[in-house]
Design an enzyme around this catalytic site. Structure first.
Site, PDB file in Angstrom:
ATOM      1  N   HIS A  92     -13.371  -0.610   3.669  1.00 26.34           N
ATOM      2  CA  HIS A  92     -14.477  -1.576   3.606  1.00 26.34           C
ATOM      3  C   HIS A  92     -15.763  -0.985   4.172  1.00 26.34           C
ATOM      4  CE1 HIS A  92     -14.702  -3.147   7.839  1.00 26.34           C
ATOM      5  NE2 HIS A  92     -13.548  -2.539   7.885  1.00 26.34           N
ATOM      6  N   CYS A 101     -24.727  -8.179  26.584  1.00 22.97           N
ATOM      7  CA  CYS A 101     -24.805  -9.625  26.379  1.00 22.97           C
ATOM      8  C   CYS A 101     -24.261 -10.028  25.016  1.00 22.97           C
ATOM      9  CB  CYS A 101     -26.241 -10.091  26.553  1.00 22.97           C
ATOM     10  SG  CYS A 101     -27.436  -8.915  25.958  1.00 22.97           S
ATOM     11  N   SER A 119     -11.423   4.011   6.521  1.00 25.24           N
ATOM     12  CA  SER A 119     -11.343   2.575   6.267  1.00 25.24           C
ATOM     13  C   SER A 119     -12.170   2.214   5.042  1.00 25.24           C
ATOM     14  CB  SER A 119     -11.894   1.855   7.502  1.00 25.24           C
ATOM     15  OG  SER A 119     -12.033   0.486   7.241  1.00 25.24           O
ATOM     16  N   GLN A 141     -16.775   6.434   9.397  1.00 27.72           N
ATOM     17  CA  GLN A 141     -18.191   6.260   9.084  1.00 27.72           C
ATOM     18  C   GLN A 141     -18.723   7.318   8.120  1.00 27.72           C
ATOM     19  OE1 GLN A 141     -20.073   3.743   9.619  1.00 27.72           O
ATOM     20  NE2 GLN A 141     -18.762   2.622  11.044  1.00 27.72           N
ATOM     21  N   GLY A 164      -8.388   0.734   8.749  1.00 25.61           N
ATOM     22  CA  GLY A 164      -8.721   1.948   9.466  1.00 25.61           C
ATOM     23  C   GLY A 164      -8.141   1.931  10.871  1.00 25.61           C
ATOM     24  N   THR A 165      -8.189   0.769  11.500  1.00 30.43           N
ATOM     25  CA  THR A 165      -7.610   0.619  12.841  1.00 30.43           C
ATOM     26  C   THR A 165      -6.139   0.978  12.830  1.00 30.43           C
ATOM     27  OG1 THR A 165      -9.208  -1.051  13.526  1.00 30.43           O
ATOM     28  CG2 THR A 165      -7.059  -1.110  14.608  1.00 30.43           C
TER      29      THR A 165
END
Lengths: 458, 458
Positions: free
Chosen positions: A196, A320, A194, A177, A69-70
């Protein structure tokens, strides 16, 4: 043990597994070769393209298989910008796009192009009017996702497409998505996805480019996939991707209704069972399977690990948990709390009992993380109007503010000194949640970091 | 039915199939995620990288998995050139590199860079001295394959590497065809390979970049694979690729000896059983499994189909098999006959009987193709010193020359008019094979196309 990180990646769908096994037998040869093995591979590739095109809602010759997808997004953005170079060099993107789009935008900027970022509301939604207003002045391409990967908010793609069409600017929709749940509203010019994300194998993306859209793929190219995706086609994976897309679509409506109800339950129950929690993302315009919330006074990474120990795999947009120590750009654009952030994304078939078990485990996990962070008062708390949190990372500055504020007189202004990136997001978000007044931020006049000012209202 | 197109793609190795099935269970999650599923995927990816690095002969942190060998080459060339931008902008490539390297070179040229092409001898071999002579003057990168994909010729990589090292210029070796047989001679700076060439799955390439080699990957990048291969990693495929590379290496020496003997048999027997045939490629410095020959007066595409009907899948570098109607750039660089070209590349395990069956079928296939091409004399053949083949495609011009020449007096010069690209290669090659004198080519003074002049010597 429940896996609640479907928006990141899904295990192979049983249909994908079957299709992959079959296609490994017949799909390993070079489809460009005229011999028997090559022809068999070509037939499989052609059939997979027809299946995927039907699910996307485009013609087979408009659809290219990419390696992710990227890569589909990188190729789509670069190709559409290059094709429209004469019309302009300005790329319009929403602030909540996937990092692949933002990386492509950054590359465009570095190459001398211009980028306009469209903000979102507190639910993460783009206003079509904001896109329309950005379409003059050499706008070459608009990129808007169909739904957000971190908070599940659906974008008004149809209205945005209408605005783009009226201005003659192509629209690229990142459908990574949402494609499993149904086709994207009509009107897009380019579409990326994408495999997956819907239970297809890794290594397969889709890029659809409507006929008539100007497109000039970046060099080097080769003769494969209409010159849009160089390199040997991974036909078994492509076949598995197409077969599983068709399979998940057959189950999509029923499963969407079921998961959406489970997500609604999580949205309602989390604030009840965990104090000081904000559920983020648009409550109405949302994907069926994603729910995201943030917990005050909690470290996102510690929370992930606590939930992992309880047996739940989730994700987080807290600073974080990122190597850059900055909170998710999506949460930042929405202006919502980023500390103690948790994204729950339910895979198809998620059992109601597992959601209930999660809702039972969550308060324990958050409490354990908050208990571990019950830091001693910092030196700055001697003065009830000054919180010196310099050198301390999220969520400590907000914890120290929360501890100090009750000691300040109502109406007085408290200053928080912090050099943590997340504070810029989390201190205003905390004020909104706690009904205190956020007055703004300015450089710390006496040293490093930023001074945030908060008026105690209650 | 024998598949003799191993250099194009191989079916999945049994070890790859097992590894893939196992890794589909555990390798589907995002290896960047800190949860259990992500950690399992990460462990598989790390283990695959160690296995592949050992086979390549590099450190695991020097090795990146890409989505194809083509992508590894594109990324390697662009990254090394960008990293060396201050040293110079000249790319040195051999004339017989894979098209992926030549496409990358073309992209470099279009972006304002310079490209120097190093020629080869009639066997397809690069002279290390020619590379050394090209290394001054802002040479930024040298690309030489370890062995050629069309004719099997091995290049003197060790000597070329020494010359590059002496000049301080990095060397990228395309090891796609040779890596299954053993590591590349030492001294390279970058190395690229492709898993489906050794029985791994499609969708996996390798790019190794030695520590200390300047490398700046093209934008956009993301955080995956050291920033050198954006997009979600296809871990099951990567695991299968690494496992099968290790497996084929264990069998490599024995299988190389066996196949090399079968190839030697084909090299010796083809000219005996098929008249007017030239075996091309270096007879000594060659891969064990590839043999290529060209048949005068035969159409390569028709020959492929005839062999396919006999049950043999092979490849061809003849112009009539390419969409561009130009003969293979490899055969062109070698200056050898391109018409009726056949590449036989034996997969591991090829049975001796199948090679014998091929040697029995080949004369029938060539004879049938030649019979179909037994064209009537063209109008030009009325004059024994003029062959007008304008508008006719390979191999017709050479057939007409061969028919006309016996009618010309010895010592006289025959002119062939042709507008077919392959004629420039095949007429001189025919002269060499038939002991006639090729005098040269010039534009046809009376119309379109080229005039080739040949003196009858015997």
């Amino acid at each position: 043990m429940p896996y609640f990180d479907a928006a990141s990646s899904l295990p192979l769908h049983p249909v994908a597994r079957q299709a992959l096994a079959a296609a490994l037998e017949d799909g390993w040869a070079d489809p460009a070769r005229p011999h028997r093995e090559g022809r068999r591979a070509r037939m499989l590739l052609d059939a997979a393209r027809e299946t995927a095109a039907e699910a996307v809602g485009c013609r087979p010759d408009e659809l290219t298989f990419t390696t992710s997808g990227t890569r589909a997004l990188h190729t789509g953005v670069a190709g559409a910008l290059a094709g429209r170079r004469r019309a302009g060099r300005r790329l319009v993107v929403s602030a909540v796009e996937h990092s692949a789009v933002l990386h492509a935008a950054e590359a465009h900027r570095e190459a001398g192009g211009e980028v306009t970022e469209i903000g979102v509301d507190r639910g993460g939604r783009v206003a079509p009017g904001d896109v329309a207003a950005a379409l003059g002045d050499g706008a070459a391409l608009v990129c808007v996702q169909s739904a957000n990967h971190e908070v599940g908010t659906r974008q008004p793609v149809g209205e945005i497409a209408a605005a783009c069409r009226a201005a003659g600017v192509p629209l690229l929709v990142d459908a990574a998505q949402s494609l499993a749940w149904g086709p994207v509203e009509d009107g897009w010019s380019l579409l990326a996805a994408s495999a997956h994300k819907w239970g297809g194998p890794g290594g397969v993306g889709l890029l659809a480019v409507r006929k008539g859209v100007r497109f000039a793929p970046a060099r080097p190219v080769d003769e494969r996939e209409s010159g849009r995706a160089p390199g040997f086609e991974n036909i078994p994976a492509v076949v598995a991707a197409a077969a599983s897309l068709r399979a998940v679509r057959q189950e999509a409506d029923a499963e969407a209704a079921r998961l959406s109800a489970l997500v609604a339950r999580i949205r309602a129950r989390v604030p009840e069972v965990v104090p000081d929690t904000e559920v983020v993302g648009d409550p109405a315009h949302r994907l069926p399977h994603i729910v995201t919330f943030s917990c005050l006074y909690a470290d996102g990474e510690a929370l992930l690990h606590a939930l992992d120990r309880e047996g739940f795999a989730v994700s987080s947009g807290s600073s974080c948990t990122s190597s850059t120590l900055t909170p998710s750009h999506v949460l930042r654009a929405m202006g919502v709390l980023s500390e103690g952030n948790v994204r729950v994304s339910l895979p198809p078939g998620t059992a109601e009992e597992d959601v209930e078990r999660f809702l039972a485990a969550l308060p324990r996990a958050v409490a354990s993380v908050r208990a571990a962070l019950d830091v001693p008062p910092s030196p700055g708390t001697a003065d009830p109007l000054l919180v010196d949190s310099l050198g301390k990372r999220c969520p400590i500055p907000v914890i120290e503010l929360a501890k100090t504020l009750p000691r300040a007189p109502v109406g007085e202004v408290i200053t928080v000194l912090s050099d943590d990136t997340a504070a810029r997001l989390d201190i205003p978000a905390w004020c909104t949640m706690r009904g205190q007044e956020y007055l703004g931020a300015s450089p710390n006049p006496d040293g490093p970091g930023t001074a945030y000012r908060v008026r105690r209202l209650s």
